[in-house]
Write a protein that holds these residues in place. Structure first.
Motif, mmCIF file in Angstrom:
data_model
loop_
_atom_site.group_PDB
_atom_site.id
_atom_site.type_symbol
_atom_site.label_atom_id
_atom_site.label_comp_id
_atom_site.label_asym_id
_atom_site.label_seq_id
_atom_site.Cartn_x
_atom_site.Cartn_y
_atom_site.Cartn_z
ATOM 1 N N ILE A 317 0.723 -1.341 -0.324
ATOM 2 C CA ILE A 317 -0.057 -0.826 -0.290
ATOM 3 C C ILE A 317 0.859 1.942 -0.337
ATOM 4 O O ILE A 317 0.582 2.485 -0.613
ATOM 5 N N ASP A 318 1.334 1.239 1.102
ATOM 6 C CA ASP A 318 3.046 2.758 0.552
ATOM 7 C C ASP A 318 3.435 2.688 0.086
ATOM 8 O O ASP A 318 4.014 3.496 -0.497
ATOM 9 N N ARG A 319 3.700 1.747 -1.028
ATOM 10 C CA ARG A 319 4.721 1.310 -2.711
ATOM 11 C C ARG A 319 3.699 2.819 -3.100
ATOM 12 O O ARG A 319 4.159 3.358 -4.171
ATOM 13 N N PHE A 320 2.390 2.093 -3.208
ATOM 14 C CA PHE A 320 1.524 2.764 -4.546
ATOM 15 C C PHE A 320 1.056 4.396 -4.089
ATOM 16 O O PHE A 320 1.037 5.163 -5.316
ATOM 17 N N LEU A 321 1.416 4.930 -2.708
ATOM 18 C CA LEU A 321 1.008 5.575 -2.532
ATOM 19 C C LEU A 321 2.185 6.804 -2.191
ATOM 20 O O LEU A 321 1.970 7.922 -3.228
ATOM 21 N N GLY A 322 3.334 6.324 -1.563
ATOM 22 C CA GLY A 322 4.852 6.277 -1.899
ATOM 23 C C GLY A 322 5.218 7.151 -3.747
ATOM 24 O O GLY A 322 5.969 8.056 -3.453
ATOM 25 N N GLU A 323 4.549 6.459 -4.663
ATOM 26 C CA GLU A 323 4.791 6.965 -5.751
ATOM 27 C C GLU A 323 4.632 8.904 -6.101
ATOM 28 O O GLU A 323 4.618 8.937 -6.875
ATOM 29 N N LYS A 324 3.161 8.066 -5.736
ATOM 30 C CA LYS A 324 1.994 9.982 -5.958
ATOM 31 C C LYS A 324 3.234 10.861 -4.751
ATOM 32 O O LYS A 324 3.454 11.967 -5.001
ATOM 33 N N LEU A 325 3.722 10.391 -3.598
ATOM 34 C CA LEU A 325 4.094 11.542 -2.778
ATOM 35 C C LEU A 325 5.138 11.980 -3.392
ATOM 36 O O LEU A 325 5.820 12.966 -3.843
ATOM 37 N N ALA A 326 6.422 11.103 -3.877
ATOM 38 C CA ALA A 326 7.094 11.425 -4.302
ATOM 39 C C ALA A 326 6.788 11.820 -5.533
ATOM 40 O O ALA A 326 7.865 13.813 -6.005
ATOM 41 N N THR A 327 6.457 12.326 -6.965
ATOM 42 C CA THR A 327 5.958 12.875 -7.397
ATOM 43 C C THR A 327 5.852 14.330 -7.667
ATOM 44 O O THR A 327 5.889 15.744 -8.022
ATOM 45 N N SER A 328 4.477 13.935 -6.296
ATOM 46 C CA SER A 328 4.008 15.409 -5.963
ATOM 47 C C SER A 328 5.230 16.733 -4.773
ATOM 48 O O SER A 328 5.103 17.642 -4.489
ATOM 49 N N GLY A 329 6.052 16.035 -4.528
ATOM 50 C CA GLY A 329 7.512 16.413 -4.059
ATOM 51 C C GLY A 329 6.884 16.660 -2.499
ATOM 52 O O GLY A 329 7.942 17.718 -1.632
ATOM 53 N N ILE A 330 6.542 15.162 -1.413
ATOM 54 C CA ILE A 330 5.927 15.460 -0.419
ATOM 55 C C ILE A 330 6.607 14.499 0.421
ATOM 56 O O ILE A 330 6.348 13.353 -0.053
ATOM 57 N N THR A 331 6.473 14.584 1.168
ATOM 58 C CA THR A 331 7.295 13.656 2.278
ATOM 59 C C THR A 331 6.203 13.468 3.516
ATOM 60 O O THR A 331 5.630 14.128 4.373
ATOM 61 N N PRO A 332 5.629 12.768 3.390
ATOM 62 C CA PRO A 332 5.150 11.942 4.397
ATOM 63 C C PRO A 332 5.406 11.985 6.371
ATOM 64 O O PRO A 332 6.180 12.017 6.101
ATOM 65 N N SER A 333 3.762 12.432 6.894
ATOM 66 C CA SER A 333 4.587 12.322 7.967
ATOM 67 C C SER A 333 5.058 11.596 8.890
ATOM 68 O O SER A 333 4.864 10.176 8.214
#
Length: 890
Positions: A317-333
């Motif tokens: 699950i974190d891989r799918f979310l992480g891909e878009k977060l990386a593209t958006s330049g956002i580091t999750p909490s």
């Protein structure tokens, strides 16, 4: 335990004999009873018993029946009867030489054979239309009978509960006996009956030469059979007696009632035996079905692999979310700390806050996989099912105010939802059993889903519920006209209703149409179906099933149950359905769906993470459609375990939320109410929650129903202050007391009523009161320093240690009374005995107004702690449980 062995150990039928003063008959049974289903006029005309196989058979010792088993489905549960039914009773009886008068009592078609010769043929009386007064009298009698039966069931349960309390008390043996007899006398009053109902009697005089006489009694009817029996008396003598294979039962008020109770137990045992093999076969079918889905598993093709090293990953699950977060330049909490996580996961998995012992045990665990192990432990417990019941009650519009012929079928339906999740049934089984609408009280089934309150077309309402719940298709507009918000036509909805109706076309009544009509203005909406149209089965969600001729061929020759099975198969094999279900699960734990709204979307809707939705749908199917499997994946993900952060949780792109942080969520009404009781570690100790006879005493909020139910109010009276206090608190926090319409989300906006209910409501005041039952009373009596007590207090309420500021606050509140808090000469054993004795004097269902007033005042303060300390600690508890921190999921 002698008292309990004497009284509560009796079966219900034997208890009835005891209360009524009658004696059970000989235990040997010689009358074979056979029941046949789907009886029509052709069957009755030919009395074609030999051309049919009985659905059910059992042995009795009485030539008669008064209650009948329901029609059993292949799943082993009761199902709706679409035709009549018949019974055949065969046996012999040895009579002393002489003449005897037999009377066949029946309100339907019936025949009596004596030694193979047809002696009596009876037909039902010619029906006539009742006058208004007769109709009113009939309705009053039916209502009185429902109330009487409900009171009997409640009385039996109360007897057992009260006797147990007496036995466990420290009363003397003589006092125990006295109170037990008083309770038994109250129960006996509930079993008082009028004379046997007046029905047609057909007389026959026979002669016996002292040899066995072979009797065969047959009865059939297209509706309810009612009593069918043979009574007998020696010619020229007085009262008649029910004819049995050995000794006879007086056909009197007490004898008839005793016979009815014995027959009821026989029927239940016969149903149980007949259902067992069917239930086993049904379970095997679903085991094979799950194995089939699991056999489809293959490698996922779209899991992102090349992610930045700093992106936190705990599962796919974190891989799918992480891909878009990386593209958006956002580091999750970052991750929650252990105290936040353990509180969050207990609330989500069980609907309860953890105890301080559970918090300390988890925090002390130093193994790196402790979070995964905690998730596994919580999901392996049946308490995992509790939070899901309230959710699906809302989604499926489980309406707890059914009145009329079925006073309330909500109890079995709630239990069915609970059992489905507690046993981790595949969700395809859940959908199928819902569509089949089989299983009544006490089978814990879905027959109640067939009933809708104040509806001109119940199946149309159910079709909309099913479409919303499992296909995210909003068809409410199509109830009366073609939809203006999507492409669904009125006939699309009514076509699904026809499938639920067992293949029978469903007519559109005038009350469900806004079409053009003389005297009515031209509608502003599209109308392509009209009042009087009979809509045949249709299925709009699969292109290959939209063709009416093709669908007609598919359905040809199918019985009503097979129509519903096909509907369930079409739903659960549709790829969109799997995405709908996992999106619902995601929304429940992550605060927002991958697609929104969760109950109204299609292939054209925006999806925040399409590949993740596809992945979860595949996992759902390949796990055998296990909701628990998807929940496990989510709870173990970094995404779920992240800290709440208002700046990050609302980060979005054009397609939806990025899930960079957990969303701050308020407790649901169920989480809040259940956690309040869990905090003080006591049961709800409420009055009886009764519907459909008796549902016992609720321990979780999902077991509650509305108290405005007219039937229940008349049965129980208004003296239910504890229940009312809980309901008032729950409704202020969004609990739906009545669910006329389906809902996938609740309004969670704060209201002025919420702090008032929690601060001043009857339920909250009762909970925070320092009584002998309160956990905080017991904690106060432990040998602890005030600071140690404070830390345990905060761990139990907030799942964390107290801050220095909070330690100082508790010191200020309790410091000068802490050392002298205990009552030195307190005799705990003596006061416990007095409290126990006082608690059993008045049965809950029979509370008088004066008793209700006492209950509203609440239980007395404990006498083991000094009053000033108790009052100050109550203020501390009140402030802590009323704080925003308690009411939010961390």
């Amino acid at each position: 335990m002698r008292l309990l062995r004497l009284l509560t150990g009796f079966p219900l039928c034997l208890l009835a004999w005891l209360v009524l003063g009658a004696k059970p008959t000989d235990t040997k049974e010689f009358v074979l009873v056979e029941q046949f289903e789907d009886v029509n006029q052709d069957f009755i005309a030919q009395w074609a018993f030999d051309q049919r196989q009985p659905q059910l058979q059992w042995h009795s010792d009485t030539f008669g029946t008064i209650t009948y088993p329901g029609k059993l489905s292949p799943s082993g549960k009761s199902m709706l009867r679409t035709g009549g039914y018949a019974v055949r009773l065969t046996g012999s009886r040895m009579l002393p030489p002489g003449d005897y008068e037999l009377r066949l009592r029946s309100a339907n078609h019936s025949r009596l054979y004596v030694d193979g010769e047809l002696k009596i043929t009876a037909k039902p009386p010619v029906k006539r239309e009742l006058t208004a007064q007769e109709q009113a009298e009939k309705q009053a009698q039916e209502k009185a009978e429902r109330e009487r039966q409900a009171k009997q069931a409640a009385a039996q349960t109360e007897l057992e509960k009260s006797l147990k309390r007496i036995e466990e008390s420290q009363l003397s043996g003589e006092e125990k006996e006295r109170r037990a007899k008083a309770i038994q006398a109250e129960v006996a009053k509930m079993y008082e009956d009028g004379p046997p109902p007046e029905i047609q009697e057909h007389k026959l005089v026979i002669s016996s030469n002292g040899t066995p006489i072979v009797l065969r009694l047959e009865a059939a009817g297209e509706q309810k059979l009612g009593e069918v029996s043979l009574t007998m008396k020696a010619a020229g003598t007085g009262s008649a007696r029910l004819l049995t294979s050995r000794s006879d039962i007086a056909y009197s008020k007490t004898g008839w009632k005793g016979w009815a109770e014995v027959e009821k137990q026989r029927i239940q045992e016969a149903m149980k035996n007949a259902a067992a093999s069917r239930i086993a076969a049904w379970n095997r079918h679903w085991e094979q079905r799950r194995a089939y889905w699991q056999g489809l598993r293959k490698e996922h093709l779209q899991i992102p692999r090349n992610l930045p090293a700093q992106m936190p990953l705990q599962n796919d699950i974190d891989r799918f979310l992480g891909e878009k977060l990386a593209t958006s330049g956002i580091t999750p909490s970052g991750l929650t700390d252990d105290h936040e996580f353990v509180r969050r996961v207990y609330l989500d998995a069980w609907g309860l806050i953890p105890t301080y012992e559970e918090v300390l045990e988890f925090v002390a665990d130093r193994k790196p996989d402790k979070r995964d192990r905690l998730v596994d432990r919580l999901l392996s417990d049946k308490r995992w099912a509790d939070p899901w019941v309230g959710y699906w009650e809302d989604v499926l519009a489980e309406n707890p105010s059914i009145q009329g012929a079925i006073p309330n079928t909500t109890g079995p339906f709630k239990d069915w939802i609970y059992d489905s999740f507690a046993n981790d049934h595949g969700f395809d089984r859940f959908v199928t059993e819902l569509a089949l609408m089989e299983g009544d009280f006490p089978e814990r089934g879905t027959l109640g889903f067939h009933t809708a309150v104040l509806s001109d077309v119940p199946m149309a309402d159910k079709a909309n519920i099913v479409s919303l719940a499992f296909m995210s298709a909003q068809m409410a507009c199509a109830r009366c006209h073609d939809s203006i918000i999507n492409d669904y036509k009125q006939r699309d909805l009514f076509g699904i209703a026809a499938l639920l109706n067992g293949g029978e076309p469903v007519g559109i009544p005038d009350t469900s149409s806004v079409g053009a009509k003389p005297g009515r203005r031209k509608p502003m909406v599209s109308v392509t179906s009209f009042p009087g149209d009979k809509i045949a089965p249709q299925w709009v969600f699969d292109a290959d099933k939209k063709d009416a001729n093709s669908l007609k061929k598919t359905l040809q020759g199918k019985d009503p149950r097979e129509h519903r099975l096909l509907l369930a198969n079409w739903i659960t094999e549709n790829p969109h359905y799997a995405k709908v279900i996992v999106n619902r699960v995601w929304q429940r734990f992550m605060g927002d769906g991958l697609v929104n709204p969760v109950d109204t979307w299609d292939g054209n809707s925006k999806v925040s993470h399409p590949a993740l939705l596809e992945y979860l749908a595949n996992e759902f199917v390949w796990s055998g459609q296990s909701i628990k499997h998807i929940e496990r994946l989510i709870l173990k993900s970094h995404a779920y375990q992240r800290k709440t952060d208002f700046r990050l949780s609302d980060k979005r792109d054009d397609s939806g939320r990025l899930f960079a942080a957990q969303i701050q969520r308020r407790m649901s009404a169920e989480q809040l109410v259940d956690s309040l009781f869990h905090s003080v570690r006591r049961g709800m100790d409420a009055e009886r929650m009764a519907y459909d006879g008796d549902y016992g005493y609720p321990e979780r909020l999902w077991q509650f129903v509305t108290l405005s139910n007219e039937e229940d109010t008349e049965l129980l009276g208004s003296a239910r202050p504890v229940l009312q206090g809980v309901v008032s608190l729950a409704t202020s926090f969004g609990w739906r007391e009545q669910r006329q319409n389906p809902s996938s989300t609740r309004i969670d906006e704060p209201t002025a009523l919420q702090p008032l209910s929690l601060a001043n409501g009857a339920a909250a005041n009762r909970l925070f009161r320092l009584t002998d039952k309160s956990f905080y009373t017991r904690l106060s009596k432990k040998e602890l320093s005030l600071d140690e007590f404070t830390n345990l207090l905060f761990l139990n309420v907030f799942s964390r240690q107290a801050t220095l500021k909070e330690v100082a606050w508790v010191r200020e509140a309790l410091g000068n009374v802490w050392q002298e808090r205990k009552v030195e000469d307190y005799d705990e054993a003596k006061l416990a005995k007095e409290a126990t004795a006082k608690s059993i004097l008045v049965p809950d269902h029979n509370l008088a107004n004066e008793v209700a007033k006492e209950l509203r005042k609440g239980e007395p303060l404990t006498q083991s702690l000094k009053a000033e300390y108790a009052e100050r600690l109550e203020d501390v508890l009140w402030a802590m449980h009323n704080s925003p921190e308690f009411q939010f999921v961390p």
